[in-house]
Structure formats: structure tokens, C-alpha cells
Design a protein around this motif. Structure first.
Motif, PDB file in Angstrom:
ATOM      1  N   HIS A  19      17.053  10.050   3.701  1.00 50.26           N
ATOM      2  CA  HIS A  19      18.246   9.443   3.094  1.00 50.26           C
ATOM      3  C   HIS A  19      19.279   9.273   4.202  1.00 50.26           C
ATOM      4  CE1 HIS A  19      21.382   9.533  -0.422  1.00 50.26           C
ATOM      5  NE2 HIS A  19      21.455   8.437   0.320  1.00 50.26           N
ATOM      6  N   ARG A  20      19.387   8.037   4.710  1.00 46.11           N
ATOM      7  CA  ARG A  20      20.219   7.765   5.875  1.00 46.11           C
ATOM      8  C   ARG A  20      21.482   7.014   5.457  1.00 46.11           C
ATOM      9  NH1 ARG A  20      17.246   8.051  10.633  1.00 46.11           N
ATOM     10  NH2 ARG A  20      18.435   6.389  11.645  1.00 46.11           N
ATOM     11  N   VAL A  21      22.570   7.312   6.158  1.00 44.15           N
ATOM     12  CA  VAL A  21      23.835   6.658   5.885  1.00 44.15           C
ATOM     13  C   VAL A  21      24.556   6.408   7.200  1.00 44.15           C
ATOM     14  CG1 VAL A  21      25.014   8.871   5.539  1.00 44.15           C
ATOM     15  CG2 VAL A  21      26.005   6.776   4.572  1.00 44.15           C
ATOM     16  N   ALA A  22      25.183   5.238   7.305  1.00 43.88           N
ATOM     17  CA  ALA A  22      25.964   4.891   8.491  1.00 43.88           C
ATOM     18  C   ALA A  22      27.439   4.988   8.128  1.00 43.88           C
ATOM     19  CB  ALA A  22      25.611   3.489   8.979  1.00 43.88           C
ATOM     20  N   CYS A  23      27.986   6.204   8.225  1.00 45.47           N
ATOM     21  CA  CYS A  23      29.383   6.446   7.849  1.00 45.47           C
ATOM     22  C   CYS A  23      29.895   7.668   8.606  1.00 45.47           C
ATOM     23  CB  CYS A  23      29.490   6.664   6.336  1.00 45.47           C
ATOM     24  SG  CYS A  23      31.178   6.929   5.734  1.00 45.47           S
ATOM     25  N   HIS A  24      31.110   7.552   9.136  1.00 47.57           N
ATOM     26  CA  HIS A  24      31.696   8.705   9.825  1.00 47.57           C
ATOM     27  C   HIS A  24      32.032   9.830   8.859  1.00 47.57           C
ATOM     28  CE1 HIS A  24      31.933   6.773  13.697  1.00 47.57           C
ATOM     29  NE2 HIS A  24      32.638   5.755  13.219  1.00 47.57           N
ATOM     30  N   PHE A  25      32.352   9.470   7.621  1.00 47.41           N
ATOM     31  CA  PHE A  25      32.756  10.470   6.624  1.00 47.41           C
ATOM     32  C   PHE A  25      31.948  10.259   5.341  1.00 47.41           C
ATOM     33  CE2 PHE A  25      36.492   9.278   9.187  1.00 47.41           C
ATOM     34  CZ  PHE A  25      36.689  10.477   9.863  1.00 47.41           C
ATOM     35  N   PRO A  26      30.653  10.585   5.355  1.00 53.88           N
ATOM     36  CA  PRO A  26      29.835  10.368   4.161  1.00 53.88           C
ATOM     37  C   PRO A  26      30.337  11.189   2.984  1.00 53.88           C
ATOM     38  CG  PRO A  26      28.662  11.721   5.760  1.00 53.88           C
ATOM     39  CD  PRO A  26      29.896  11.208   6.453  1.00 53.88           C
ATOM     40  N   LEU A  27      30.107  10.653   1.794  1.00 57.04           N
ATOM     41  CA  LEU A  27      30.533  11.341   0.577  1.00 57.04           C
ATOM     42  C   LEU A  27      29.714  12.594   0.371  1.00 57.04           C
ATOM     43  CD1 LEU A  27      30.831   8.255  -1.793  1.00 57.04           C
ATOM     44  CD2 LEU A  27      32.605   9.280  -0.371  1.00 57.04           C
ATOM     45  N   SER A  28      30.304  13.559  -0.277  1.00 57.39           N
ATOM     46  CA  SER A  28      29.622  14.813  -0.572  1.00 57.39           C
ATOM     47  C   SER A  28      29.272  14.852  -2.042  1.00 57.39           C
ATOM     48  CB  SER A  28      30.526  16.003  -0.224  1.00 57.39           C
ATOM     49  OG  SER A  28      29.927  17.219  -0.611  1.00 57.39           O
ATOM     50  N   GLY A  29      27.980  14.988  -2.343  1.00 55.10           N
ATOM     51  CA  GLY A  29      27.550  15.071  -3.730  1.00 55.10           C
ATOM     52  C   GLY A  29      27.747  13.790  -4.493  1.00 55.10           C
ATOM     53  N   GLY A  30      27.912  12.672  -3.800  1.00 55.91           N
ATOM     54  CA  GLY A  30      28.059  11.400  -4.479  1.00 55.91           C
ATOM     55  C   GLY A  30      29.431  11.168  -5.058  1.00 55.91           C
ATOM     56  N   ALA A  31      30.414  12.007  -4.744  1.00 53.30           N
ATOM     57  CA  ALA A  31      31.751  11.848  -5.315  1.00 53.30           C
ATOM     58  C   ALA A  31      32.629  11.052  -4.371  1.00 53.30           C
ATOM     59  CB  ALA A  31      32.383  13.208  -5.574  1.00 53.30           C
ATOM     60  N   VAL A  32      33.323  10.047  -4.912  1.00 51.47           N
ATOM     61  CA  VAL A  32      34.209   9.239  -4.086  1.00 51.47           C
ATOM     62  C   VAL A  32      35.310  10.106  -3.504  1.00 51.47           C
ATOM     63  CG1 VAL A  32      35.861   7.348  -4.126  1.00 51.47           C
ATOM     64  CG2 VAL A  32      33.733   7.145  -5.377  1.00 51.47           C
ATOM     65  N   GLY A  33      35.520   9.923  -2.239  1.00 48.47           N
ATOM     66  CA  GLY A  33      36.573  10.674  -1.579  1.00 48.47           C
ATOM     67  C   GLY A  33      36.125  12.032  -1.081  1.00 48.47           C
ATOM     68  N   GLY A  34      34.869  12.415  -1.393  1.00 47.37           N
ATOM     69  CA  GLY A  34      34.379  13.701  -0.931  1.00 47.37           C
ATOM     70  C   GLY A  34      34.107  13.689   0.550  1.00 47.37           C
TER      71      GLY A  34
END
Length: 707
Positions: free
Chosen positions: A691-706
């Protein structure tokens, strides 16, 4: 009648073809609409939704005629109103948004001229005043830089912008009634959400009534006050939106809800479908028109036509001898039947109750075994880019990075044999361009595309021809992909003839089998593409893609124009063929529910970049990128009481000719920082392998702003 703005009473519409064949498109339709009220009309393709909307303004196709009934608009019978008087109503007191804005706009006129035209026809405004009002209306519908867009032509705008122009044309004279015919069918979820929110806001501001025609149950769930369900040219059920979604009573309405991908949580299961075809409208069927496809039908259903009965307390009306009770909610399982048509030659006329043998089916379809997937890599993309030069005139000799459109920027992905890889994202993100490169219709600017361990970018013309036999493309616009001068039989035979597969008899047998697979009568071989509905043409596109039995099918929005029942049939068919023949799919779609149901893996694209990839269930259940989360929050759920879990996406996608520095999503991201503006985030696996993501601040647990 003073409390009703529009009343349709016992409306009958016939369409006479060139050979004298008459289609009874509408057969006794009754509807009404109060001032300021919104009415949704839903049903399968060919059920009469669009014909009902067109009949209000008498914009019927050639050979179409109102043969009975009344259409009372503010006390005036539009069914008998002279044509000259109708011209004063069309675009003035009644506005209409057509399904395809590109074909309803004049390609030779500027946007400003087309939006101002109704004002010049119906008001006493001068050209200057009309031009100013047109610009004001474009600003009202949320058109970015309206002054600049006034001088643009339709082909210079995106699909969402063209739809805004169509809405502006319909609203510029401030009509009392707006008719919207599938206004968001071909739009991605964010543009669809913006257009629907815009229509709601304008309705409230202008006090308009609205008729919303759609096959998307999610679109009408929170947008209308009442719903009318049509089948076979008649109204099957009519009710306020919440009672209908909570307790659909007609067996056809229940079947529509049961066919929704959202109702199936396990992607390996077969979707519930409505077997068979809608009734032929060339003859008036005897009895209930849904009886040949209904698991509850009895003898009375086949001999008598049910009259609608209405609950005076709730306004819930249903025309069914055996309606479902309050216990049968929208999520309830639905009994459906198989329809076996006798004979070897099936046509629209013969596919009726006389030849139907009905046999009950289990309440739930048997769980389908998942397709066999292997670890063998069928398709691998490494660092694939595609840039298009901007035309700067005849004196531009050298192209620079600043004069190019970055359609695809460094895509790497892997598709295994037997796997379905879903690609989702907004319009203009590069999904279709990526698919065309895989098929070989476009050459990448850089990077490698390996299919079956061969780099297709180095193939000769002869080798590329053989490659296209193994990789087939289902086009997004099936009508534009077919020659309008060729009959369906010739269209389906063409790839077989080009690849020299079989003799004439074998080709005819294969064509008949393909038509059976996609749910079209075999008599369709003698018809032309324009004689089919949009959903039927999409089925023809699927049949053509399957003609050569490919290893990989690149499906570009294959079910975007289909109603839920036909969509379920096509998705089931694609899964069955995958299981039987080991097919792989690169499935491109803006419908997240469809991708979640069908795909094993998913990639989320934004402005040419893959921002998130991984197992489909993992990505949808725990999205790590803010863009993925925003897409999920923007989806129109088929539930009037549903509320987004987060904040829907807002704003416009930046131009691919000048993408933002660093992270391309930063201009719309609520969590962007200076780091996002200066440094492009590399793909990482912060939680789960794969499960790969290109983001400096990936969400935690799928919650916006996490964090």
C-alpha cells in the motif's frame, strides 16, 4: 390545478420509423410537479425517462408525436400548443440541460454568443446588455474566469465547464421549470458533486421547479423531493424520496436497488441483476410489463395490467399486483428470474412474454469463486511519461518544457495475469492517456511498457498489430468509436476479418454469441448504431472488445453510461470471462463503487501522477492520501440521509501545462506546507506492504487531517 406548475395526464407518445414501424415510447404516463419542487425520474435505458422530459417541450425525434393525453404547464396544454407559441416557452419559461453538452453546443459559436442567444430571442435586451447578462450568468454557475471563457469555443473547455455552459444557457432567462436530462452522467465524482450542488443552490435562489432525469440512484437520493420510477413507457412507482429509498414497493424498484455495487460488500460475489431485456415497445405487452422478469409474477400479472394504488397518507403510489411490504427495504434481497427465449433468432419483438419460460431463482446468487490470479506479471510500466506540445503558431521552432502539457508524469505499476487493476481520478488526470499507451495507440515520451515480457515501445508495425490482438480497448464513447454507416453485424465482424479469424459462418456464430453475452437480441446485427440507446451502444462496445478473445482489456469508463441493472450484468459478465479465460483488466473509471467491487488493486491518479496504489479494499477502507479521502467523501451515496464522513473536494484541478511545483495536489490540499511546495513526495509504504502513497504527510487510519 392552481397548486401544480406541471401536470402530465395519460400521456401517449408514438414514434414512427422509416419503414412504418411504430414504437409506443410512452403509454399512459401521469406525473405532476408543484412550483419549486424537484422530481427525479429513474429507470433502465429505454424505459421512457428522456422521452417524458422531451415531450414536455415537444422536442421529439423525427417521427415522434403526442397521440394522447395532456401536458399542462401553468394551465396551458403544451401537447396542443402551436409551434410558434412553443418557441416562446422553450429556453424562456422552461429551460433544458441536455445529456451531452458537447453535442448540444454549437461548435462554430463562442460561449458568450450561445449563452446570450436566449436573451436576444426572448427579451428586449440589447446585444451589449445580453452579453453582460450572459457573463453574469456564467459567473453565477461557477465558471472560472468568465470574461475569458465568453470568447472561447466549446472544444476549448473541459467536460465540467461545458456542462456549466449548458446550465447557464438553460438558466439565463430565469425559467420557472428546469429539465435536466442526465446532467452528470459522464462527469467524475468531484465535478458531478459541484454541478449538483450548483443546481441545488440555483434552484433555491431562483425558486425553480426541476425534473431530474438520471439512471444514477445516488444522484437523486439527496437532490429531489419525489421520485418516479419508469418501466416500459409507464410509471411503475412514485413516492417521496425518503419513503421510496427506505421501502421500495414495486418489485422492479427493489431489483434496481439490489443491483447497486454498494449493496455488495464482498467483491468476489456476483451482483444481483435483472435477467432478460425490457419489453419491446413496438407492441403493447399484455399484462404487467415487468412480469417476464419478475420472480413474484402470477397468472394475473400476465393477463391484466395493474393500476396504480396510492397511499393517501404518504403519497406512495405503486402499480403492482404483488408489491413488497414495509419489511422489504432498499437493502433487502430480491427474487429475480431467468428468461429463456425460445428459438435460435432473438429479436426485440420476440423477446416478450409469449416466448418466455420463467423459473424462480434463489433469493441470493451463489457466491462466485474469485478469478484465478497468479504472480506472473502480464503488464509492467516503469517511469512512463507522456507530454504533448502546445501549438504556439507557425513561427515556434523549438519546444520547451514550458510549452508542453504533462499528461502522464512518471507512472510505474504492475498488472498480474488474471488481475483487475483499477485506475481512478478526476477528468484530465491522465487515465485515458495511460490506457491508450498500453494499447499502443500512443507512444510514451519516456519510460518502458512491457507486456508479456516484451517492450511494446520497440515493436514494429507488424508486431504492434499482433499486440493489439492481445490487448483490446473499450472506448469511453462507444458511439464515436463505431462507424455510423456500418450495421452492427459488420462492426462486430470487422476485427475478425482484419485478423483473418474463421470463415463467414464461424464469424456469424461468434457474433451471435457475443450479442448473447452482452444481453442484446441477435436481430441487432441488421441495425445501425444510432438506433440503439446509449446503454445498448456501450454493450456493443464491450462485444467488439471481446471479439478477439484478448489477454488484457483496457476498459475506459465501460459502464459510465449504463443504468444500474445493465451495469451489474456487464460487471458480472466481465468477472465471468475473467474467471473462464484468465483475462486481465486495466479498468479506468470515475465510479468508485464500481472500482471497489471489481478491482483487485487500485491506483489513484492526480494530474498525471499516481498518488496512491494498493489492494482495492485496503485503499478504500483506509486511504492514506488526502486526495483519495476527498474523492471518497465526494461520492453521492444512494441514501437520502447519508452525510459525507469528511470534506468533499473543492476547487479546480490545475492546468497540466503548468502543474504546481512539488506535490501537484498541494493547491487543493488542506494539510499542505512549504515542504509540499518545494519537494515532490516519493512513494512510500507507511503502514502496510504493497500500500504505497506519495505524500509527505499521509493520513493516519484513513482520517482526514490525521498525521
Amino acid at each position: 390545478m392552481t397548486d401544480k406548475l406541471l401536470t402530465i395526464e395519460d400521456l401517449h407518445v408514438d414514434i414512427t420509423g422509416r419503414r412504418g414501424r411504430t414504437i409506443h415510447a410512452l403509454d399512459g404516463v401521469d406525473l405532476d410537479l408543484a412550483p419549486g419542487e424537484a422530481l427525479g425520474i429513474v429507470g433502465e435505458s429505454g424505459c421512457g425517462k428522456t422521452m417524458t422530459a422531451l415531450s414536455v417541450l415537444r422536442l421529439l425525434p423525427n417521427g415522434g408525436k403526442v397521440t394522447g393525453g395532456r401536458i399542462l404547464f401553468d394551465g396551458t396544454d403544451l401537447a396542443t400548443t402551436p409551434e410558434t407559441a412553443l418557441r416562446d416557452i422553450r429556453g424562456n419559461t422552461i429551460g433544458m440541460v441536455f445529456q451531452d453538452p458537447l453535442t448540444s453546443l454549437n461548435p462554430t459559436l463562442t460561449i458568450g454568443a450561445q449563452v446570450a442567444e436566449p436573451l436576444l430571442l426572448h427579451t428586449e435586451l440589447t446585444k451589449t446588455e445580453a452579453w453582460a447578462k450572459a457573463e453574469e450568468t456564467l459567473r453565477l454557475v461557477g465558471m472560472p474566469r468568465p470574461t475569458e471563457r465568453m470568447r472561447n469555443y466549446p472544444h476549448q473547455l473541459s467536460g465540467g465547464m461545458r456542462q456549466r455552459v449548458a446550465i447557464a444557457m438553460a438558466l439565463v432567462c430565469e425559467p420557472r421549470l428546469l429539465i435536466a436530462d442526465e446532467p452528470t452522467t459522464a462527469l467524475d465524482v468531484t465535478t458531478q458533486h459541484q454541478i449538483l450542488e450548483l443546481i441545488d443552490e440555483l434552484r433555491e435562489r431562483l425558486g425553480m421547479a426541476m425534473i431530474l432525469v438520471t439512471h444514477d440512484l445516488g444522484v437523486i437520493a439527496r437532490r429531489v423531493d419525489r421520485v418516479a420510477v419508469m418501466y416500459g413507457g409507464r410509471i411503475a412507482e412514485r413516492a417521496p424520496v425518503r419513503p421510496l429509498f427506505a421501502t421500495p414497493r414495486h418489485r422492479y424498484t427493489q431489483a434496481l436497488f439490489a443491483a447497486l455495487p454498494e449493496r455488495t460488500t464482498d467483491g468476489a460475489r456476483t451482483l444481483l441483476t435483472i435477467p432478460g431485456l425490457p419489453p419491446s415497445l413496438a407492441t403493447r405487452p399484455v399484462g404487467c410489463r415487468f412480469a417476464p422478469r419478475c420472480g413474484f409474477a402470477t397468472e394475473i400479472c400476465r393477463t391484466a395490467e395493474p393500476e396504480p394504488t396510492c397511499d393517501s397518507g404518504t403519497g406512495h403510489a405503486v402499480a403492482c399486483f404483488h408489491p413488497g411490504g414495509p419489511e422489504a427495504g432498499a437493502a433487502a434481497s430480491v427474487d429475480v428470474i431467468d428468461v429463456a427465449v425460445g428459438g435460435t433468432e432473438t429479436t426485440e419483438t420476440t423477446a416478450t412474454t409469449e416466448a418466455a419460460e420463467v423459473r424462480p431463482r434463489p433469493e441470493q446468487p451463489a457466491p462466485a469463486a474469485p478469478p484465478e490470479r497468479t504472480e506472473e506479471t502480464l503488464l509492467r510500466l516503469v517511469g512512463v511519461t507522456k507530454s504533448y506540445p502546445l501549438h504556439g503558431g507557425p513561427f515556434v521552432r523549438r519546444r520547451t518544457a514550458a510549452s508542453q502539457v504533462s499528461a502522464v508524469a512518471g507512472i510505474s505499476l504492475t498488472v498480474r495475469r488474471g488481475e483487475t487493476f483499477g485506475i481512478v481520478g478526476e477528468s484530465g488526470c491522465g487515465k485515458s492517456t495511460l490506457g491508450r499507451m498500453v494499447v499502443g495507440l500512443e507512444a510514451p515520451t519516456s519510460g518502458t511498457i512491457r507486456f508479456a515480457d516484451r517492450d511494446i515501445t520497440t515493436l514494429t508495425k507488424r508486431e504492434l498489430r499482433a499486440h493489439r490482438r492481445e490487448v483490446q480497448l473499450m472506448f469511453q464513447d462507444s458511439y464515436a468509436a463505431m462507424d455510423p454507416r456500418m450495421r452492427v453485424g459488420a462492426i462486430l465482424r470487422e476485427p475478425l476479418a482484419i485478423q483473418r479469424i474463421g470463415d463467414s459462418a464461424e464469424q456469424r456464430r461468434r457474433i451471435a454469441g457475443l450479442l448473447d453475452d452482452v444481453g442484446l437480441p441477435r436481430g441487432s446485427v441488421n441495425r445501425y448504431p444510432h438506433e440503439f440507446s446509449g446503454g445498448q451502444r456501450q454493450r456493443l462496445g464491450l462485444a467488439r472488445a471481446l471479439a478477439l478473445a484478448p489477454s488484457l482489456v483496457v476498459a475506459d469508463e465501460p459502464v459510465s453510461a449504463l443504468d444500474v441493472s445493465v451495469q451489474a450484468q456487464i460487471l458480472n459478465l466481465m468477472r465471468d470471462l475473467q474467471r473462464e479465460k484468465g483475462l486481465s483488466y486495466l479498468f479506468i473509471s470515475h465510479d468508485l463503487a464500481v472500482v471497489r467491487h471489481l478491482a483487485d488493486s487500485v491506483g489513484v491518479m492526480y494530474l498525471g501522477k499516481l498518488v496512491e496504489t494498493g489492494p482495492a479494499e485496503r485503499v478504500f477502507a483506509r486511504p492514506l492520501h488526502p486526495y483519495t479521502r476527498g474523492l471518497l467523501d465526494t461520492v453521492n451515496a444512494p441514501d437520502p440521509d447519508a452525510t459525507p464522513a469528511g470534506t468533499p473536494l473543492a476547487g479546480e484541478t490545475p492546468s497540466a501545462a503548468a502543474p504546481p511545483s512539488g506535490c501537484r495536489f498541494r493547491t487543493r490540499c488542506p494539510s499542505a506546507t512549504e515542504l509540499c511546495a518545494t519537494t515532490e513526495p516519493p512513494p512510500a509504504e507507511p503502514e502496510t506492504p504493497g500500500h504505497r502513497v506519495a505524500c509527505h504527510f499521509p493520513l493516519s487510519g484513513g482520517a482526514v487531517g490525521g498525521r
